[in-house]
Design a protein around this motif. Sequence first.
Motif, PDB file in Angstrom:
ATOM      1  N   VAL A 168      -1.922   2.413  22.276  1.00 27.28           N
ATOM      2  CA  VAL A 168      -2.208   1.208  21.612  1.00 27.28           C
ATOM      3  C   VAL A 168      -3.114   1.843  20.669  1.00 27.28           C
ATOM      4  N   GLY A 169      -3.299   0.860  19.386  1.00 25.75           N
ATOM      5  CA  GLY A 169      -4.187   1.242  18.444  1.00 25.75           C
ATOM      6  C   GLY A 169      -4.441   0.188  17.300  1.00 25.75           C
ATOM      7  N   ALA A 170      -5.685   0.126  16.873  1.00 26.77           N
ATOM      8  CA  ALA A 170      -5.776  -0.904  15.799  1.00 26.77           C
ATOM      9  C   ALA A 170      -6.489  -0.201  14.535  1.00 26.77           C
ATOM     10  N   ALA A 171      -6.283  -0.583  13.306  1.00 30.43           N
ATOM     11  CA  ALA A 171      -6.925  -0.038  12.152  1.00 30.43           C
ATOM     12  C   ALA A 171      -6.963  -1.089  11.248  1.00 30.43           C
ATOM     13  N   TRP A 172      -8.156  -0.698  10.462  1.00 32.92           N
ATOM     14  CA  TRP A 172      -8.776  -1.702   9.466  1.00 32.92           C
ATOM     15  C   TRP A 172      -8.817  -0.793   7.943  1.00 32.92           C
ATOM     16  N   TYR A 173      -8.195  -1.366   6.723  1.00 31.39           N
ATOM     17  CA  TYR A 173      -8.304  -0.738   5.568  1.00 31.39           C
ATOM     18  C   TYR A 173      -9.032  -1.730   4.661  1.00 31.39           C
ATOM     19  N   TYR A 174     -10.051  -1.244   3.839  1.00 38.76           N
ATOM     20  CA  TYR A 174     -10.695  -2.336   3.131  1.00 38.76           C
ATOM     21  C   TYR A 174     -10.978  -1.540   1.608  1.00 38.76           C
ATOM     22  N   GLN A 175     -10.682  -2.121   0.590  1.00 40.05           N
ATOM     23  CA  GLN A 175     -10.865  -1.618  -0.857  1.00 40.05           C
ATOM     24  C   GLN A 175     -11.344  -2.737  -1.613  1.00 40.05           C
ATOM     25  N   PRO A 176     -12.613  -2.631  -1.498  1.00 37.21           N
ATOM     26  CA  PRO A 176     -13.512  -3.748  -2.424  1.00 37.21           C
ATOM     27  C   PRO A 176     -13.290  -3.571  -3.859  1.00 37.21           C
ATOM     28  N   THR A 177     -13.334  -2.148  -4.224  1.00 41.93           N
ATOM     29  CA  THR A 177     -13.225  -2.014  -5.693  1.00 41.93           C
ATOM     30  C   THR A 177     -12.006  -0.942  -5.898  1.00 41.93           C
ATOM     31  N   GLY A 178     -11.980  -0.583  -7.450  1.00 43.39           N
ATOM     32  CA  GLY A 178     -10.889   0.477  -7.446  1.00 43.39           C
ATOM     33  C   GLY A 178     -11.437   1.888  -7.119  1.00 43.39           C
ATOM     34  N   ASP A 179     -12.848   1.956  -6.996  1.00 44.77           N
ATOM     35  CA  ASP A 179     -13.335   3.257  -6.695  1.00 44.77           C
ATOM     36  C   ASP A 179     -13.912   3.570  -5.689  1.00 44.77           C
ATOM     37  N   PHE A 180     -13.593   2.563  -4.588  1.00 46.94           N
ATOM     38  CA  PHE A 180     -14.011   3.006  -2.977  1.00 46.94           C
ATOM     39  C   PHE A 180     -13.066   2.385  -2.110  1.00 46.94           C
ATOM     40  N   HIS A 181     -12.641   3.195  -1.190  1.00 39.96           N
ATOM     41  CA  HIS A 181     -12.089   2.508  -0.310  1.00 39.96           C
ATOM     42  C   HIS A 181     -12.167   3.140   1.151  1.00 39.96           C
ATOM     43  N   THR A 182     -11.940   2.335   2.277  1.00 35.71           N
ATOM     44  CA  THR A 182     -12.181   3.070   3.658  1.00 35.71           C
ATOM     45  C   THR A 182     -11.172   2.551   4.627  1.00 35.71           C
ATOM     46  N   LYS A 183     -10.998   3.285   5.734  1.00 31.84           N
ATOM     47  CA  LYS A 183     -10.154   2.923   6.865  1.00 31.84           C
ATOM     48  C   LYS A 183     -10.886   3.448   7.942  1.00 31.84           C
ATOM     49  N   VAL A 184     -10.792   2.389   9.039  1.00 30.35           N
ATOM     50  CA  VAL A 184     -11.363   2.773  10.581  1.00 30.35           C
ATOM     51  C   VAL A 184     -10.216   2.474  11.399  1.00 30.35           C
ATOM     52  N   GLY A 185     -10.141   3.459  12.412  1.00 31.67           N
ATOM     53  CA  GLY A 185      -9.097   3.100  13.304  1.00 31.67           C
ATOM     54  C   GLY A 185      -9.583   3.179  14.753  1.00 31.67           C
ATOM     55  N   PHE A 186      -9.045   2.580  15.721  1.00 33.36           N
ATOM     56  CA  PHE A 186      -9.198   2.774  17.185  1.00 33.36           C
ATOM     57  C   PHE A 186      -7.953   2.959  17.902  1.00 33.36           C
ATOM     58  N   SER A 187      -7.864   4.030  18.834  1.00 39.24           N
ATOM     59  CA  SER A 187      -6.515   4.110  19.496  1.00 39.24           C
ATOM     60  C   SER A 187      -6.937   4.570  21.021  1.00 39.24           C
ATOM     61  N   LEU A 188      -5.931   4.075  22.067  1.00 42.15           N
ATOM     62  CA  LEU A 188      -6.068   4.450  23.276  1.00 42.15           C
ATOM     63  C   LEU A 188      -4.963   5.048  23.680  1.00 42.15           C
ATOM     64  N   ARG A 189      -4.723   6.326  23.896  1.00 39.93           N
ATOM     65  CA  ARG A 189      -3.394   7.101  24.264  1.00 39.93           C
ATOM     66  C   ARG A 189      -3.467   7.191  25.817  1.00 39.93           C
ATOM     67  N   ASN A 190      -2.470   7.471  26.344  1.00 42.90           N
ATOM     68  CA  ASN A 190      -1.987   7.817  27.834  1.00 42.90           C
ATOM     69  C   ASN A 190      -2.534   6.491  28.654  1.00 42.90           C
TER      70      ASN A 190
END
Length: 326
Positions: A164-186
């Motif tokens: 299972v996993g979850a991810a967040w994508y954030y782009q407040p301006t055209g010059d910057f974006h970030t993504k953060v994700g957490f997952s659990l495998r097995n």
Amino acid sequence: MRGSSKCWLLIGMMAWGALAAQDIHFSQVDADPVLLNPAYSGFYQGAGRFGLIYRNQWASVSVPFQTFAVTGEMALWRSSNQRNGLSAGLLFFNDHAGTLGYGTTSGHVSVAYYTALNRAGSSVLSVGLEGAYAQSGFDPSRAEMEDPSDLVATNRVGYPLLAVGAAWYYQPTGDFHTKVGFSLRNANRPNISYGGLDNVFLERRYSLFARAEYRRWQSVSLMPVVLGQIQGRHRELVYGIDVKWYIEEGGAREVSLRCGLAFRHGDAVIANVMMEYGPMVFTFCYDANVSGLAAASHTVGAFEGGVVYRMSKGAKKRKAIKCPVY
């Protein structure tokens, strides 16, 4: 002596079992993001994404580790305003190593749902679920035995996997974006024992990943990255930065070149190159071993190469996620 040969085979199997209790992994942490987190299935522009990646580790030994992965993702549904969507993926893994050809083969099916969290569509959340079936084993006929009757009958084991996993994508301006994700495998912690053993499990793997891009100059951006993973008693921390050069953009064909350097803490120095040419992405990576095994490996770590194809024909570009693919 007959008994001792069987004993040594079982000891070898136990050692391999301990190694097998770790997941397949690649040094290119997000060249094909769905390999890292099922929630990243859907974090791309266009109608689909297909990838191929190969890893050859410790080529200085007689029989090196070789890992192969194939991925495919397709958009199943997207809302008319592109703020919500559903995507599915198929993954195939195979790796093998050593004189006995110990390896694992697995097939995975993933599904992910994403939704915009604000009206502007600059913040997007995705959740993913993945199910798989894997088989691990070795070829006992390759072992040097004093008596062939010592060979064990059970040399394969099959087991299901859940992630299972979850991810967040954030782009407040055209010059910057970030993504953060957490997952659990097995998540189901399957038993991978065979040959009379009953205490070898594929431990749960927890992953936390973050990547950002800051367009510092008109055609050049900086892309820091960090990845932390825990699986049983094993720990992994990767951190580094890439520099991306936008050679051509805004037209029918986008071209960019990315180079980076990262460190797997206490283990390896990782150099990578990635080129984007229209719908194609080509990747190459080399990690040099700097751990206590450097004397045996002669600092030779792993070579990786990959290619990703993004299918965009007939697909509308989402304003919510302008640049989710690296």
